[in-house]
Design a protein around this motif. Structure first.
Motif, short mmCIF file in Angstrom:
data_model
loop_
_atom_site.label_atom_id
_atom_site.label_comp_id
_atom_site.label_asym_id
_atom_site.label_seq_id
_atom_site.Cartn_x
_atom_site.Cartn_y
_atom_site.Cartn_z
N SER A 147 35.25 32.46 36.73
CA SER A 147 36.36 33.16 36.05
C SER A 147 37.64 32.34 36.04
N GLU A 176 33.04 33.98 44.20
CA GLU A 176 32.12 34.19 43.09
C GLU A 176 30.76 33.57 43.37
N CYS A 200 35.17 40.74 45.65
CA CYS A 200 36.63 40.73 45.41
C CYS A 200 37.41 40.39 46.68
N ALA A 201 38.59 39.86 46.47
CA ALA A 201 39.48 39.47 47.57
C ALA A 201 39.83 40.64 48.49
N GLU A 202 40.12 41.79 47.90
CA GLU A 202 40.54 42.95 48.69
C GLU A 202 39.43 43.37 49.66
N ASN A 244 38.67 36.13 46.48
CA ASN A 244 37.44 36.43 45.77
C ASN A 244 36.47 35.25 45.90
N THR A 257 29.34 38.42 43.15
CA THR A 257 30.76 38.11 43.44
C THR A 257 31.38 39.20 44.31
N CYS A 311 37.25 48.29 44.57
CA CYS A 311 38.14 48.00 45.70
C CYS A 311 38.98 49.23 46.05
N VAL A 328 42.14 35.38 43.22
CA VAL A 328 42.80 36.56 43.77
C VAL A 328 42.93 36.35 45.28
N SER A 372 45.83 44.40 38.77
CA SER A 372 45.65 45.50 39.72
C SER A 372 44.23 45.54 40.28
N PRO A 373 44.07 46.11 41.46
CA PRO A 373 42.75 46.14 42.12
C PRO A 373 41.71 46.92 41.30
N CYS A 374 40.49 46.42 41.30
CA CYS A 374 39.43 47.07 40.53
C CYS A 374 39.05 48.41 41.17
N TYR A 396 39.92 32.85 37.95
CA TYR A 396 40.94 33.88 38.19
C TYR A 396 41.03 34.12 39.69
N1 THU Z 1 38.68 40.36 41.36
C1 THU Z 1 39.17 40.56 42.63
O1 THU Z 1 39.03 39.71 43.51
N2 THU Z 1 39.80 41.73 42.88
C2 THU Z 1 39.98 42.73 41.97
O2 THU Z 1 40.43 43.80 42.33
C3 THU Z 1 39.69 42.47 40.56
C4 THU Z 1 38.80 41.32 40.28
C5 THU Z 1 37.99 39.09 41.07
C6 THU Z 1 36.52 39.23 40.80
C7 THU Z 1 36.27 37.98 40.00
O3 THU Z 1 36.05 36.91 40.90
C8 THU Z 1 37.57 37.73 39.27
O4 THU Z 1 38.55 38.49 39.93
C9 THU Z 1 37.52 38.13 37.80
O5 THU Z 1 37.06 39.43 37.66
#
Ligand code: THU
Length: 137
Positions: A27, A49, A58-60, A47, A56, A92, A31, A87-89, A29
């Motif tokens: 990604s 992956e 998430c960081a949280e 995060n 994958t 999470c 976090v 914002s957090p998914c 992206y």
């Molecule tokens: N991701 C997080 O680490 N936390 C979230 O709350 C949203 C998404 C990560 C998952 C993936 O590695 C990347 O962001 C893109 O979705």
């Protein structure tokens, strides 16, 4: 419980620093998260992956699982840093809700600027929590 401006900023800075270690070859992206427990300990997460994308994490959740695996389940505040203050998914949010709806959630961008301050309760209204599993049948 009050969290000072300095405490918020130092948590955001820790999350942003951790973010450099995000494993995001797919990604791109990164976090970073930094979680402070009621006992005052801090756990960071990034995060991580995987070539098999759904694996994958998430960081949280990394930060929360690190804390829980060290015996800490009472949280005060979690800072989440992304490039754009994302914002957090939902997943999470659900994991945060397990450990308390009052936990403060800080969002910040890549410059370390606080973009939103909220709570798990506000992020996940009417959450399904451990108390829903307690029945008296
Ligand atoms: N991701 C997080 O680490 N936390 C979230 O709350 C949203 C998404 C990560 C998952 C993936 O590695 C990347 O962001 C893109 O979705």
């Amino acid at each position: 419980m009050t969290i000072t401006h300095e405490e918020k900023q130092s948590l955001i800075d820790l999350a942003n620093e951790a973010r450099r270690r995000a494993y995001v070859p797919y990604s791109r992206y990164p976090v970073g998260a930094a979680l402070r427990t009621k006992s005052g300990r801090i756990y960071t997460g990034v995060n991580v992956e995987n070539a098999a994308y759904p694996q994958t994490m998430c960081a949280e959740r990394v930060a929360i699982f690190k804390a829980v695996s060290e015996g800490e389940t009472e949280f005060e505040v979690i800072a989440v840093v992304t490039n754009n203050g994302g914002s957090p998914c939902g997943g999470c949010r659900q994991v945060m809700a397990e450990f308390g709806l009052e936990t403060v959630v800080l969002f910040a961008d890549g410059k370390g600027t606080l973009t939103k301050e909220t709570t798990v309760n506000d992020l996940l209204p009417e959450a399904f929590t451990p108390k829903h599993l307690v029945t008296d049948h």
